[in-house]
Design an enzyme around this catalytic site. Sequence first.
Site, PDB file in Angstrom:
ATOM      1  N   SER A  83       0.854  -1.201   0.000  1.00  0.00           N
ATOM      2  CA  SER A  83       0.000   0.000   0.000  1.00  0.00           C
ATOM      3  C   SER A  83       0.883   1.241   0.000  1.00  0.00           C
ATOM      4  CB  SER A  83      -0.863  -0.005   1.269  1.00  0.00           C
ATOM      5  OG  SER A  83      -1.552   1.210   1.417  1.00  0.00           O
ATOM      6  N   TYR A 122      -3.055  -0.255  10.451  1.00  0.00           N
ATOM      7  CA  TYR A 122      -2.912  -0.633   9.037  1.00  0.00           C
ATOM      8  C   TYR A 122      -1.520  -0.259   8.534  1.00  0.00           C
ATOM      9  CZ  TYR A 122      -4.075  -0.958   4.025  1.00  0.00           C
ATOM     10  OH  TYR A 122      -4.097  -1.297   2.690  1.00  0.00           O
TER      11      TYR A 122
HETATM   12  N1  LIG Z   1      -8.419  -1.038  -2.370  1.00  0.00           N
HETATM   13  C1  LIG Z   1      -7.456  -0.202  -2.119  1.00  0.00           C
HETATM   14  O1  LIG Z   1      -7.609   1.020  -2.302  1.00  0.00           O
HETATM   15  C2  LIG Z   1      -6.118  -0.696  -1.637  1.00  0.00           C
HETATM   16  C3  LIG Z   1      -5.087   0.231  -1.517  1.00  0.00           C
HETATM   17  C4  LIG Z   1      -3.849  -0.181  -1.062  1.00  0.00           C
HETATM   18  C5  LIG Z   1      -3.638  -1.510  -0.733  1.00  0.00           C
HETATM   19  N2  LIG Z   1      -4.657  -2.398  -0.845  1.00  0.00           N
HETATM   20  C6  LIG Z   1      -4.384  -3.785  -0.449  1.00  0.00           C
HETATM   21  O2  LIG Z   1      -4.714  -4.649  -1.517  1.00  0.00           O
HETATM   22  C7  LIG Z   1      -5.106  -5.916  -1.012  1.00  0.00           C
HETATM   23  C8  LIG Z   1      -6.411  -6.323  -1.650  1.00  0.00           C
HETATM   24  O3  LIG Z   1      -7.370  -5.325  -1.385  1.00  0.00           O
HETATM   25  P1  LIG Z   1      -8.689  -5.169  -2.287  1.00  0.00           P
HETATM   26  O4  LIG Z   1      -8.892  -3.725  -2.490  1.00  0.00           O
HETATM   27  O5  LIG Z   1      -8.626  -6.087  -3.440  1.00  0.00           O
HETATM   28  O6  LIG Z   1      -9.775  -5.643  -1.197  1.00  0.00           O
HETATM   29  P2  LIG Z   1     -11.092  -6.544  -1.345  1.00  0.00           P
HETATM   30  O7  LIG Z   1     -11.752  -6.297  -2.643  1.00  0.00           O
HETATM   31  O8  LIG Z   1     -11.819  -6.350  -0.071  1.00  0.00           O
HETATM   32  O9  LIG Z   1     -10.483  -8.030  -1.385  1.00  0.00           O
HETATM   33  C9  LIG Z   1      -9.858  -8.590  -0.269  1.00  0.00           C
HETATM   34  C10 LIG Z   1      -9.717 -10.076  -0.510  1.00  0.00           C
HETATM   35  O10 LIG Z   1      -9.061 -10.658   0.626  1.00  0.00           O
HETATM   36  C11 LIG Z   1      -9.828 -11.774   1.079  1.00  0.00           C
HETATM   37  N3  LIG Z   1      -9.630 -11.938   2.508  1.00  0.00           N
HETATM   38  C12 LIG Z   1      -9.890 -11.053   3.503  1.00  0.00           C
HETATM   39  N4  LIG Z   1      -9.609 -11.586   4.689  1.00  0.00           N
HETATM   40  C13 LIG Z   1      -9.156 -12.846   4.443  1.00  0.00           C
HETATM   41  C14 LIG Z   1      -8.718 -13.909   5.271  1.00  0.00           C
HETATM   42  N5  LIG Z   1      -8.696 -13.814   6.621  1.00  0.00           N
HETATM   43  N6  LIG Z   1      -8.312 -15.057   4.681  1.00  0.00           N
HETATM   44  C15 LIG Z   1      -8.337 -15.184   3.348  1.00  0.00           C
HETATM   45  N7  LIG Z   1      -8.739 -14.219   2.514  1.00  0.00           N
HETATM   46  C16 LIG Z   1      -9.155 -13.069   3.066  1.00  0.00           C
HETATM   47  C17 LIG Z   1     -11.265 -11.435   0.701  1.00  0.00           C
HETATM   48  O11 LIG Z   1     -12.090 -12.568   0.516  1.00  0.00           O
HETATM   49  P3  LIG Z   1     -12.967 -13.253   1.674  1.00  0.00           P
HETATM   50  O12 LIG Z   1     -13.619 -12.149   2.442  1.00  0.00           O
HETATM   51  O13 LIG Z   1     -13.902 -14.155   0.946  1.00  0.00           O
HETATM   52  O14 LIG Z   1     -11.978 -14.023   2.490  1.00  0.00           O
HETATM   53  C18 LIG Z   1     -11.044 -10.781  -0.659  1.00  0.00           C
HETATM   54  O15 LIG Z   1     -10.930 -11.773  -1.661  1.00  0.00           O
HETATM   55  C19 LIG Z   1      -5.174  -5.762   0.518  1.00  0.00           C
HETATM   56  O16 LIG Z   1      -3.998  -6.304   1.088  1.00  0.00           O
HETATM   57  C20 LIG Z   1      -5.198  -4.262   0.724  1.00  0.00           C
HETATM   58  O17 LIG Z   1      -4.639  -3.871   1.955  1.00  0.00           O
HETATM   59  C21 LIG Z   1      -5.900  -2.030  -1.284  1.00  0.00           C
END
Ligand SMILES: NC(=O)c1ccc[n+]([C@@H]2O[C@H](COP(=O)([O-])OP(=O)(O)OC[C@H]3O[C@@H](n4cnc5c(N)ncnc54)[C@H](OP(=O)(O)O)[C@@H]3O)[C@@H](O)[C@H]2O)c1
Length: 248
Positions: free
Chosen positions: A135, A148
């Site tokens: 991130s 975070y």
């Molecule tokens: N979106 C942003 O703006 C952003 C920015 C910077 C960094 N990130 C990082 O990018 C990554 C993905 O984020 P995203 O935006 O794609 O979020 P998202 O759409 O909420 O997807 C998160 C994924 O992680 C899975 N997950 C959550 N908890 C879990 C657990 N305990 N065990 C296994 N799987 C789990 C969820 O599926 P289930 O709930 O079915 O398990 C989902 O598939 C994260 O690490 C986040 O910190 C995101």
Amino acid sequence: MDRIALVTGAGSGIGRAAAIRLSRAGLRVVLSSRRADALAATAAACPGPTLAVPADVTDPSAVDRLFGRAEHDWGAVGVLIASAGAGYSARIERTSDADWNRMLELNLTAPFRCLRRVVPAMRARGYGRVVVIASTASRVGEPYLAAYTASKHGGLVRAVAAELAGTGVTVNAVCPGFVDTPMTATTIGNIVQKTGRTAEQARSALEARQPIGRLITPEEVADAVWFCVASEAITGQAVNVDGGTVQS
Ligand SMILES: NC(=O)c1ccc[n+]([C@@H]2O[C@H](COP(=O)([O-])OP(=O)(O)OC[C@H]3O[C@@H](n4cnc5c(N)ncnc54)[C@H](OP(=O)(O)O)[C@@H]3O)[C@@H](O)[C@H]2O)c1
């Protein structure tokens, strides 16, 4: 190239886009997250072979079973994309021990356990690609994000990349800004709840924080993942995909 990739967080957002990107590139992709229905939807969007294995990455034995299943059904994992994660926002004095531990467990300890499980086989075969979805909070401190930010600053990627340099195994971080995913939808919902702004106003505020004036698409993050996977020369790096927010 017959490579096997394993993507955590593959049911949604960035993990889903990365899985599709790797599948388009010809890799067989093991899809993992907790919800089986979301994994099935990602599998349907992948052009190549997929293996859906639901697992909670905060459960150490589930992580071991996940990699064991991939090895049993297909063979050794050559590419690991650790995208499972979540955010948490609160003032420092309102961040409980449980909130703090939950962030570290999911965003830092789970990628550590995945790396620890996958690295021996990668090293033995002289090939491996690991990309952790980090991130901009891995690069700078942000208000109301102590837990975070700590979980995303862990230093795991740099340390393991240094340890594995010269083995054929690369370890990198991709550092997105605000990406148009369900996680950002949750952030928008929190802003609405806390400030009384409309969802449109909250989204515009996030867009305005990025110099390009819009959210990043999951596919743009997936392209950066592929950039890391395709090269042996890039390791120990943090690749920003944030529309110019962090200049480094
Ligand atoms: N979106 C942003 O703006 C952003 C920015 C910077 C960094 N990130 C990082 O990018 C990554 C993905 O984020 P995203 O935006 O794609 O979020 P998202 O759409 O909420 O997807 C998160 C994924 O992680 C899975 N997950 C959550 N908890 C879990 C657990 N305990 N065990 C296994 N799987 C789990 C969820 O599926 P289930 O709930 O079915 O398990 C989902 O598939 C994260 O690490 C986040 O910190 C995101």
